[in-house]
Design an enzyme around this catalytic site. Structure first.
Site, PDB file in Angstrom:
ATOM      1  N   GLY A  45      48.796  -2.926 -75.176  1.00  0.00           N
ATOM      2  CA  GLY A  45      49.080  -3.864 -74.105  1.00  0.00           C
ATOM      3  C   GLY A  45      47.815  -4.436 -73.508  1.00  0.00           C
ATOM      4  O   GLY A  45      46.791  -4.579 -74.186  1.00  0.00           O
TER       5      GLY A  45
ATOM      6  N   CYS B  86      45.282   6.174 -60.188  1.00  0.00           N
ATOM      7  CA  CYS B  86      44.799   7.447 -60.746  1.00  0.00           C
ATOM      8  C   CYS B  86      43.836   7.278 -61.920  1.00  0.00           C
ATOM      9  O   CYS B  86      42.686   7.709 -61.843  1.00  0.00           O
ATOM     10  CB  CYS B  86      45.995   8.302 -61.173  1.00  0.00           C
ATOM     11  SG  CYS B  86      47.006   8.876 -59.801  1.00  0.00           S
TER      12      CYS B  86
END
Length: 436
Positions: free
Chosen positions: A255, A262
């Site tokens: 992607g 995080c």
């Protein structure tokens, strides 16, 4: 049941407090933000997280959870004190520990009985040791006893409730095994593997886990870019890799890169820790660089398609860094939009949850709309940036009619290339090239 205090009402703190309350414990959640606490008393959630509002409301009605800004009220007779405050990135990638330090010092100043301090925040290795020194200095000449347990969280935004209630594992680290075993009892009803280690090992497990997942995503994105050049299909490559039990299929979806609260800060913090202790984290540095490049790669793909993209109208679907959250921190979509506007593209965008937060960070010339069909009207190209369920079954015949052009760049390889090509679109995926 136990009496628990949770300091911090962000993703980790509020989910932790709400879930412990749902398990029957009495929980007091503390935050220094009065507006946030006032909102929680009215049932207003400070974050978007599926299922959280219902759990908080249920626990609040049953008087198993409450909210305050008062440390004395929060800590009164608390057996377990969880710290779940933010540790954002500092200037050099290090974890900014000011909120953790303030919480530890405030606990030391306020609490008047023995307790177990549980660190839920993601903190550098050695944090438990310096926290112990702060508390030891405060309680050295008192009868107050304390222990410190590292209990890293493994909650994913969008599925945090399920992750808490059905965890893969619970990690507990302490220099006092009895303290870890007491915390293990809080999780006993979840019936999951519990790993008890020393405190530094537990702190490292959290960083190592997030860094590995980020590395896996960066790896498949680099493979995707190679696939585009050699004419291979990265979706099938990932499927073939994932069938190997040593590799597995998760986090092998090519992607436009990873983001959120995080992975970016944790990988950078681990790099900083490694360098601080004299090692060279070459793989981790490459993981970060590949992720940065992936966002620019999207812009390069548009330039390959159009040549000069100045004045081109591009619609963006998705602004949050992932589905089922309104979190836009380190969102690939936000960076891509900034790159495109710098090159003169005209941007329209929509997200099911992150619109209000996006207004605070997107360039002022970006137009935000209330649904996908408004976004695509008159555009030359459409980019899918976040794979929300809402985007899985759009009316592409309608979209084809509304668009000025016919280019679709599927940044998450969500849609079926053949069906879109049959409708007259020029379909481009990540690691797929142009579908023909």
């Amino acid at each position: 049941m136990s009496k628990i205090t949770v300091i911090g009402t962000g993703y980790v703190g509020l989910v932790t407090g709400a879930c412990f309350a749902d398990l029957g414990n009495t929980v007091m959640c503390l935050d220094i933000d009065q507006k946030r606490i006032d909102g929680l008393h009215k049932g207003i959630m400070p974050i978007y997280e599926p299922g959280l509002e219902e759990i908080v409301e249920r626990a609040y009605r049953a008087k198993r959870i409450d909210f305050t800004t008062d440390y004395a009220a929060a800590l009164q007779s608390a057996e377990y004190v969880f710290i779940a405050v933010g540790t954002p990135s500092g200037e050099n990638g290090e974890a900014d520990m000011q909120y953790v330090e303030k919480a530890v010092k405030k606990i030391a100043e306020t609490i008047d009985h023995s307790f177990i301090l549980v660190d839920k925040s993601t903190v550098p290795v050695g944090t438990g040791d310096w926290a112990a020194k702060i508390l030891q200095e405060r309680f050295a000449e008192t009868e107050i006893k304390f222990s410190i347990v590292s209990n890293p969280e493994f909650l994913k935004e969008g599925t945090a409730i399920n992750d808490f209630m059905r965890p893969d594992r619970i990690v507990l680290g302490s220099n006092n095994r009895a303290a870890s075993e007491k915390i293990a009892e809080l999780y006993e009803s979840l019936r999951c593997p519990i790993l008890i280690t020393d405190i530094r090992t537990a702190e490292m497990i959290k960083y190592a886990s997030n860094a590995f997942l980020a590395a896996k995503i960066s790896f498949i994105n680099e493979i995707a870019n190679i696939c585009e050049r050699v004419g291979a299909n990265v979706v099938d490559v990932a499927k073939g890799m994932g069938l190997d039990s040593r590799i597995g299929p998760k986090f092998l979806n090519a992607g436009i890169g990873w983001g959120g609260s995080c992975f970016p800060k944790d990988v950078k913090a681990l790099v900083h820790i490694a360098q601080e202790f004299g090692t060279q984290p070459q793989l981790l540095q490459a993981v970060i660089e590949i992720n940065k490049y992936q966002r620019k790669h999207v812009v390069q793909k548009f330039e390959e398609i159009f040549g000069d993209i100045k004045g081109k109208r591009i619609g963006i679907l998705g602004l949050a860094f992932k589905p089922d959250t309104d979190d836009i921190r380190e969102s690939p979509a936000v960076d891509i939009i900034k790159y495109l506007t710098q090159k003169g593209a005209i941007i329209s965008a929509y997200d099911p949850a992150a619109m209000e937060l996006s207004k605070l960070v997107l360039p002022k010339e970006v137009s935000l709309y209330e649904n996908p069909y408004q976004v695509v009207e008159g555009t030359d190209a459409l980019l899918l940036a976040t794979e929300w369920n809402e985007f899985k079954q759009l009316d592409f015949e309608k979209i084809h009619q509304l668009m000025h052009g016919n280019v679709i760049l599927d940044g998450r390889n969500l849609w079926d290339p053949q069906s879109l090509t049959d409708l007259g679109f020029r379909y481009y995926g990540i690691g797929l090239g142009q579908y023909k």
